[in-house]
Every structure is written in C-alpha cells, then in structure tokens.
Design a protein around this motif. Sequence first.
Motif, short mmCIF file in Angstrom:
data_model
loop_
_atom_site.label_atom_id
_atom_site.label_comp_id
_atom_site.label_asym_id
_atom_site.label_seq_id
_atom_site.Cartn_x
_atom_site.Cartn_y
_atom_site.Cartn_z
N GLY A 1 -11.60 -65.40 -19.70
CA GLY A 1 -11.19 -66.68 -20.28
C GLY A 1 -12.27 -67.42 -21.04
N VAL A 2 -13.45 -66.79 -21.25
CA VAL A 2 -14.48 -67.46 -22.04
C VAL A 2 -14.24 -67.15 -23.51
CG1 VAL A 2 -16.96 -67.70 -22.44
CG2 VAL A 2 -16.11 -67.12 -20.17
N PRO A 3 -14.15 -68.16 -24.38
CA PRO A 3 -13.94 -67.89 -25.80
C PRO A 3 -15.10 -67.07 -26.36
CG PRO A 3 -13.78 -70.24 -25.33
CD PRO A 3 -14.26 -69.59 -24.10
N VAL A 4 -14.79 -66.09 -27.19
CA VAL A 4 -15.85 -65.24 -27.74
C VAL A 4 -15.96 -65.40 -29.24
CG1 VAL A 4 -16.68 -62.89 -28.02
CG2 VAL A 4 -15.62 -63.56 -25.89
N ALA A 5 -14.86 -65.17 -29.96
CA ALA A 5 -14.99 -65.07 -31.42
C ALA A 5 -13.69 -65.48 -32.09
CB ALA A 5 -15.36 -63.65 -31.81
N ILE A 6 -13.80 -65.74 -33.38
CA ILE A 6 -12.63 -66.03 -34.21
C ILE A 6 -12.62 -65.03 -35.36
CG2 ILE A 6 -13.92 -67.81 -35.48
CD1 ILE A 6 -11.27 -69.30 -35.76
N VAL A 7 -11.44 -64.45 -35.62
CA VAL A 7 -11.33 -63.40 -36.64
C VAL A 7 -11.50 -64.02 -38.03
CG1 VAL A 7 -9.83 -61.65 -37.62
CG2 VAL A 7 -9.82 -62.05 -35.17
N VAL A 8 -12.40 -63.43 -38.84
CA VAL A 8 -12.60 -63.96 -40.18
C VAL A 8 -12.08 -63.04 -41.28
CG1 VAL A 8 -14.53 -65.50 -39.70
CG2 VAL A 8 -14.97 -63.11 -40.16
N SER A 9 -12.03 -61.73 -41.03
CA SER A 9 -11.45 -60.88 -42.07
C SER A 9 -10.82 -59.66 -41.43
CB SER A 9 -12.52 -60.46 -43.08
OG SER A 9 -13.22 -59.34 -42.60
N ASP B 1 -10.76 -52.06 -39.91
CA ASP B 1 -11.87 -52.78 -39.30
C ASP B 1 -11.66 -54.28 -39.39
OD1 ASP B 1 -12.37 -52.44 -42.06
OD2 ASP B 1 -14.38 -53.29 -41.75
N THR B 2 -11.93 -54.92 -38.28
CA THR B 2 -11.70 -56.34 -38.15
C THR B 2 -13.03 -57.01 -37.83
OG1 THR B 2 -9.64 -55.72 -37.12
CG2 THR B 2 -10.25 -58.04 -37.01
N VAL B 3 -13.36 -58.03 -38.60
CA VAL B 3 -14.64 -58.70 -38.41
C VAL B 3 -14.38 -60.11 -37.89
CG1 VAL B 3 -16.73 -59.51 -39.53
CG2 VAL B 3 -15.71 -57.36 -40.22
N ALA B 4 -15.15 -60.48 -36.86
CA ALA B 4 -14.99 -61.81 -36.28
C ALA B 4 -16.35 -62.51 -36.24
CB ALA B 4 -14.43 -61.69 -34.86
N ARG B 5 -16.29 -63.81 -36.13
CA ARG B 5 -17.52 -64.61 -36.06
C ARG B 5 -17.60 -65.20 -34.66
NH1 ARG B 5 -17.93 -69.77 -36.76
NH2 ARG B 5 -15.83 -70.04 -37.52
N PRO B 6 -18.78 -65.14 -34.03
CA PRO B 6 -18.87 -65.70 -32.68
C PRO B 6 -18.64 -67.21 -32.69
CG PRO B 6 -21.04 -65.09 -33.49
CD PRO B 6 -20.05 -64.55 -34.47
N LEU B 7 -17.98 -67.71 -31.67
CA LEU B 7 -17.69 -69.15 -31.62
C LEU B 7 -18.93 -69.95 -31.25
CD1 LEU B 7 -14.20 -69.00 -29.99
CD2 LEU B 7 -14.73 -69.94 -32.21
N ALA B 8 -19.80 -69.37 -30.42
CA ALA B 8 -21.02 -70.07 -30.07
C ALA B 8 -22.13 -69.58 -30.97
CB ALA B 8 -21.38 -69.81 -28.61
N ASP B 9 -22.54 -70.38 -31.93
CA ASP B 9 -23.61 -70.01 -32.85
C ASP B 9 -24.94 -70.36 -32.18
OD1 ASP B 9 -25.43 -69.70 -34.78
OD2 ASP B 9 -24.50 -71.03 -36.25
#
Lengths: 170, 302
Positions: free
Chosen positions: B244-252, B257-265
Amino acid sequence: MRIALTTSDVRRVQFWRRYLPILSTVFACSLGLLPIVVSSPVVPDFAFLVLLAWRLLRPEMWSATTPLLLGFFNDLLAGHPVGQSMALWTITFIALDMVDSRVVWRDYWMDWLFASLAIISYTFADWYIGRLMGSVSEFAVMLPQLVASVLAYPIIARLVLILDRWRLGQ
Amino acid sequence: MAPPKTRRPGFSRRAQYGLFFGYVVAVGGVLLALLLLFLAVSDRLGFTGLRGAALDLTAPVSAGGRSAVRFVTGGGELVTGYFGAAARNRELTRQLSAIQHRLIEARAIELENRQLKRMLKLNSAATDAITTARVVSSSFDSSRRLATIDAGRRKGVEVGQPVRAPEGLIGRIIETGLFASRVLLVTDGANNVPVRLVRDGTPALATGRGDGTIELKPLEVGKNPFKRGDILVTSGVGGIYPPGVPVAIVVSVNRDDTVARPLADPSRIDFAIVQNIYEPAANQPLVTAPAQAPPPAVEAPQ
C-alpha cells in the motif's frame, strides 16, 4: 626560485610540490559529497578527470601505487564496490604509459583524444560493473555524463595547469 | 609538445630496474583491485565496517551543505509560488472539497478493511517507523542510483529495511554506518519492487532504469494493462516492502514498455522514514527462513 629560503619555507614548498596533485585529486573525490541529489547520472566524475589531467600533464611524477591508493579512497567515498576505481585508474595509467612509449609527439588535441578514449572506457567499465552488481540499465543512460565528461576535460586540464604553475612557481 | 624525457631511464641499470619494478607493482595492484572488486561483486558484504565508517565520516559534510542547497532552491519556489498564488488557491480549494468526500469514503473503507482482516486473523506485521532521517546526498557520477541518509545503526537501521517518504517509496537500505546509511533508490536498476495497479489491482514488477525513471513489467502476458496517469502501490509480495505504499505514476505507455516516474523525488523530499522489514523472514538466508517462519499469509483480496 629565491636563493635564501628558511628551512620551514623549503619544507612548505616541497610539501606543495609533492602533494598538490594528490590533494587536488582527493578534493575532486570529495566533490561527490556535495549535497546534490539527482535522479540520473549527468555530472562528470571529477576525480577521474583531475587525475587524468595531472597524468597527461606530468607523466613522470607518478609512482605505481598512487592511483591504486587514490582509487581506494574514491571507492570508499563514492560508494563504488571497493576495487573499482583502484583497478580502473591503475589500468588507465598503465595504458597511458604504453601510449607514451608509442606516440612521440603530442599536442593539445592528442591529449584530448587520449583523455576522451580513457573517459569512454572508464564510463563503460563503470556501467558494466554496475550491471554485474545487478543494476541492469541501458548504456544510453550514461551518454549525457559521457558527453559532459569529454567536454569538461579541457576545462579541468586548464585548472590543473593553473595549479601546476602555482605549485612550481612558489 | 616534446616527448617527456624522463620515461626512458637511459643506460642506468638501477633506473631500468626501478621502472620495471614500478610496472610489476602496478600490475600487481590491478590484480589485487580486481580481486577486491570480485569479492565486492560476488558477496557485496566485503569491507562493510570500513565502508560504514566512510559513510559516517562523510555524511555530516553533505548534511551541512544540504540545508543551504534546500534554502536556495526553496527560495526559487517561493518566488514562483507568489505569482501563481491566486490561481493555485482556487485550484486547491476545488481539490480540497473533492478530496474531503473521498476521505470520508476512505475512512469507512479502512474501518471495513480492519474488520475484515480481523475476521481473517491476518497478523499485520509491524510496519511502524524505526526512525526518520534526512536525505543528504546521492551518487551523481555513476550508473548506480544511491542516496545517503543521516541515520545509521545507532538508530536501529539495518540492511534491507524499506525507506519511504510521505509521498511514496524511496528504496531500501543496502549499507549502514553508525550514523549514516546508503539507500538503493527505486530508480536503480538493481531494485525490483513488486507493485500493483491501484485502479484494478493488476500485479507488476517495477524496475529502475538508472535515469530517474522506472520500468513497469506486468506479471501476466497479454495486453499492456497500464494507462498514462495510473498510480502504482507496493503489493507487499516478497515481504520487504509493506503493502500500500505509493511507488510511481505512469508517464508513458508503448506497446511493451511502460515508463513511470517515482512519486517520491529524493531531491525534494525533506524526511525519509525507515521502516521495519514487512515480513522479517524475507531478509533471512533461505536455509534458516522456513524453520522459523510460518507459511506466509495469503495476500488479502483487495
């Protein structure tokens, strides 16, 4: 040089002559401690660049163990696996010795070329060791850092030259 | 530039031997370094004490400067924030009212969830924070993505523990000193985090790509289940990271292949929370794990 120097002056001058290259490399290693948190490798490895510039400028003043010890220090500071910089830096020095014995006349562009080749192989080895450690990433990730390192080399070499002039001109 | 003269030692036997001996030492040094490197790569535990000590010595340097950097970058945000204040205020007010409804719903769901878990007699392992720490620096000149936090064994930090921020997952501890530790970020290629889609629970594996983004691999073969803007949370599979810990949000999203950006920068977060390993047996060697761990509880259906 002045003729009359006190003993302490002589000691000071000798100290800087001998240890400035090493101290400046150590300083460049510790640039890695800068409180910058970045999410992709974009900043050149200054320690390697400074050491490379010193080596190309003054090939004769290095003993075989200096890059080994400096590399050990860099490994500990930068969090590389111990042995990485030790091996790569010493191999670079041996390779440059071989180059020196083949290529007789060198100029600025040749130095940059050799430095670029060294930087490319160093970056590749760094990436490959990271891969062995389980960090599977594309080599393309390293390209911005590679380009930045190659372009930063002349600037670093100029800085090292200034340091060298100061070192010898005291 | 004329060739350097000093490389050729001339006819002096002593100088020639000296040069030769120098090369012997250099080659020996390379072999030694390669051996050390091999040890470090193969078991990764060599020099733990020494590396921990180096971490301890260097982390305060970074920590001191970090506040200055934060002050400068914070100043920039203050100025831009001032100009966008009115529009932002309107936007936030609108969001807040929307979120308050969802919050009430979420509370109800949480209550229900707790009741259901009690009925299933799932022991929710300890996921309380061990300590909070500041992220003081990161690797910036190598392909690895590592960060340093200013808490170590003194505060109970151990290798393997997950590190998170309020915004999301940061990574896990791979090296500890007395007062500082090194964190393997979720964006590192060696970090595989089992995640699931918040939208429909599709399981996936999040692997770092080394350039600040994360690659998502669905566990099931078939159509790519991700959409742009999807949020992923840890699934708790594997036992290291709590679910249940948020990890990432999908950007493309491309075909495969799916690329995501981490939510905690890591460059913007103030505090990192070091947590207990979700299922402590997950960090044990395989031989001893089955002896003391009961069969792992089945993941609660979401």
